[in-house]
Design an enzyme around this catalytic site. Structure first.
Site, PDB file in Angstrom:
ATOM      1  CB  SER A   1      -0.912  -0.058   1.315  1.00 23.40           C
ATOM      2  OG  SER A   1      -0.017   0.128   2.224  1.00 23.40           O
TER       3      SER A   1
ATOM      4  CG  ASP B   1      -3.480  -2.266  -3.334  1.00 26.39           C
ATOM      5  OD1 ASP B   1      -4.187  -2.642  -4.369  1.00 26.39           O
ATOM      6  OD2 ASP B   1      -3.788  -2.572  -2.151  1.00 26.39           O
ATOM      7  CG  HIS B   2      -6.118   1.115  -4.117  1.00 26.80           C
ATOM      8  ND1 HIS B   2      -7.297   1.373  -4.884  1.00 26.80           N
ATOM      9  CD2 HIS B   2      -6.226  -0.290  -3.612  1.00 26.80           C
ATOM     10  CE1 HIS B   2      -8.060   0.352  -4.826  1.00 26.80           C
ATOM     11  NE2 HIS B   2      -7.404  -0.579  -4.052  1.00 26.80           N
TER      12      HIS B   2
ATOM     13  CG  ASP C   1      -7.782   3.876  -7.296  1.00 30.59           C
ATOM     14  OD1 ASP C   1      -8.707   4.724  -7.845  1.00 30.59           O
ATOM     15  OD2 ASP C   1      -8.074   3.640  -6.001  1.00 30.59           O
TER      16      ASP C   1
ATOM     17  N   GLY D   1     -12.215  -4.134   3.142  1.00 34.17           N
ATOM     18  CA  GLY D   1     -12.569  -4.436   4.590  1.00 34.17           C
ATOM     19  C   GLY D   1     -13.697  -5.556   4.678  1.00 34.17           C
TER      20      GLY D   1
ATOM     21  CG  HIS E   1      -9.580  -4.149  -5.658  1.00 35.89           C
ATOM     22  ND1 HIS E   1      -8.626  -3.350  -5.345  1.00 35.89           N
ATOM     23  CD2 HIS E   1      -9.039  -4.325  -7.096  1.00 35.89           C
ATOM     24  CE1 HIS E   1      -7.593  -2.939  -5.894  1.00 35.89           C
ATOM     25  NE2 HIS E   1      -7.934  -3.628  -7.269  1.00 35.89           N
ATOM     26  N   GLY E   2     -11.367  -6.310  -2.370  1.00 37.59           N
ATOM     27  CA  GLY E   2     -12.111  -6.408  -1.332  1.00 37.59           C
ATOM     28  C   GLY E   2     -12.164  -8.238  -1.226  1.00 37.59           C
TER      29      GLY E   2
ATOM     30  CB  THR F   1      -9.209  -6.473   5.801  1.00 37.12           C
ATOM     31  OG1 THR F   1      -9.334  -5.070   4.965  1.00 37.12           O
ATOM     32  CG2 THR F   1      -9.703  -6.107   7.093  1.00 37.12           C
TER      33      THR F   1
HETATM   34  P1  13P Z   1      -9.429  -6.177   1.594  1.00 36.68           P
HETATM   35  O1  13P Z   1      -8.822  -5.566   2.612  1.00 36.68           O
HETATM   36  O2  13P Z   1     -10.957  -6.153   1.761  1.00 36.68           O
HETATM   37  O3  13P Z   1      -8.833  -7.715   1.673  1.00 36.68           O
HETATM   38  O4  13P Z   1      -9.118  -5.724   0.085  1.00 36.68           O
HETATM   39  C1  13P Z   1      -7.971  -5.707  -0.408  1.00 36.68           C
HETATM   40  C2  13P Z   1      -7.822  -4.894  -1.804  1.00 36.68           C
HETATM   41  O5  13P Z   1      -8.549  -5.037  -2.674  1.00 36.68           O
HETATM   42  C3  13P Z   1      -6.445  -4.131  -1.769  1.00 36.68           C
HETATM   43  O6  13P Z   1      -6.691  -3.344  -3.299  1.00 36.68           O
END
Ligand code: 13P
Length: 287
Positions: A50, A82-83, A104, A181, A208-209, A233
């Site tokens: 990140s 990432d992002h 992003d 999250g 993602h997520g 997360t």
């Molecule tokens: P989570 O934190 O929900 O696992 O998502 C991670 C993510 O998509 C990072 O870009």
């Protein structure tokens, strides 16, 4: 082997219908845990930092860990940003040896998102670095990026088609109903949209997520075109709980290396489980 770009790695996954796990390391040990888990399962893996982690340790420290661990690994490892929201950071990652970066600019109007993403694709092409870009807005909290539920919106398939036609992306991240999250309720994933975007763009998609998504949901996303699954997360929670659980079970043990080992093993178990779930075990042999 040297660190690799995500481009060939994800093209391989996309052609064969599996996904590569992308995990966010928070220190040297979490990076080592993901690389060792990947080696044990003969799987490619993506270590994605990140922006906050990059700022915390600095470019030189992270690239030195990744080179030391990744270049001695028996499986392909990509080091990804990432992002990326800060163009200077994205350029610095490319210059310092990241093999893949995400731009992003999803909070910007379409044309501006396209122009910024195009710039990153140009920088990346010079160094053989793979690029991920986002369209629509993924909800939830990802480090310092907070997208409220009312601001999150799905990617538009017409715009997605144009975006991917104009950009040479290693992987495309359309907002498809997942969120960063833990989920508060049932995630409302737009499976048909994933399928349509993948058919129209032919570009491997990023999910993602990944934290908290049921296995069945993840499988349906992979079957429809997701070739990269992000988990952050969940790994953070295991990082903290692995340490704390050991301490509550062994309150008299003040040998730090045993606590760190417990934390490390807990992270490795999670990563092994995810790699098996995403179907990438054994794929390093042909990737
Ligand atoms: P989570 O934190 O929900 O696992 O998502 C991670 C993510 O998509 C990072 O870009």
């Amino acid at each position: 082997m040297p660190l690799v770009s995500m481009k060939d790695m994800l093209a391989h996954a996309s052609e064969r219908g599996y996904a590569v796990g992308a995990f966010n390391p928070v220190d040297y040990a979490s990076l080592k845990a993901m690389i060792e888990a990947a080696e044990e399962l003969e799987s490619p893996v993506i270590a994605q930092t990140s922006a906050k982690t990059v700022r915390y340790y600095g470019y030189k420290t992270i690239i030195s860990w990744a080179r030391e661990l990744g270049e001695n690994a028996s499986v392909p490892i990509a080091l990804h940003l990432d992002h990326g929201k800060d163009m200077n950071m994205i350029k610095s990652c490319i210059d310092h040896g990241w093999t893949s970066v995400m731009i992003d600019a999803s909070d910007k109007p379409f044309e501006e998102n396209l122009a910024l993403s195009r710039k990153v694709v140009e920088w990346a092409a010079e160094k053989g670095v793979g690029v991920e870009a986002e369209l629509g807005e993924i909800g939830g909290v990802e480090e310092e990026i907070v997208v409220a539920e009312e601001d999150a919106h799905l990617a538009d398939p017409d715009k997605a088609e144009r975006f991917c036609r104009e950009l040479d992306l290693a992987v495309f991240a359309p907002a498809i109903g997942t969120a960063h999250g833990y989920y508060k309720g049932e995630p409302n994933v737009a499976f048909d949209l994933i399928q349509e975007i993948f058919q129209r763009t032919g570009t491997p998609l990023a999910l993602h997520g990944g934290t908290g998504l049921p296995d069945e949901t993840i499988q349906r996303c992979i079957q429809r075109g997701c070739a990269k699954v992000n988990i952050s997360t969940n790994l953070k929670h295991v990082f903290v709980e692995g340490f704390c659980d050991y301490h509550s079970e062994n309150p008299q043990d003040y040998e730090p290396l045993r606590l760190l080992k417990a934390q490390y093993e807990a992270m490795k178990n999670l990563i092994r489980e995810k790699i098996s779930q995403f179907g990438s075990a054994g794929m390093a042999k042909s990737a």
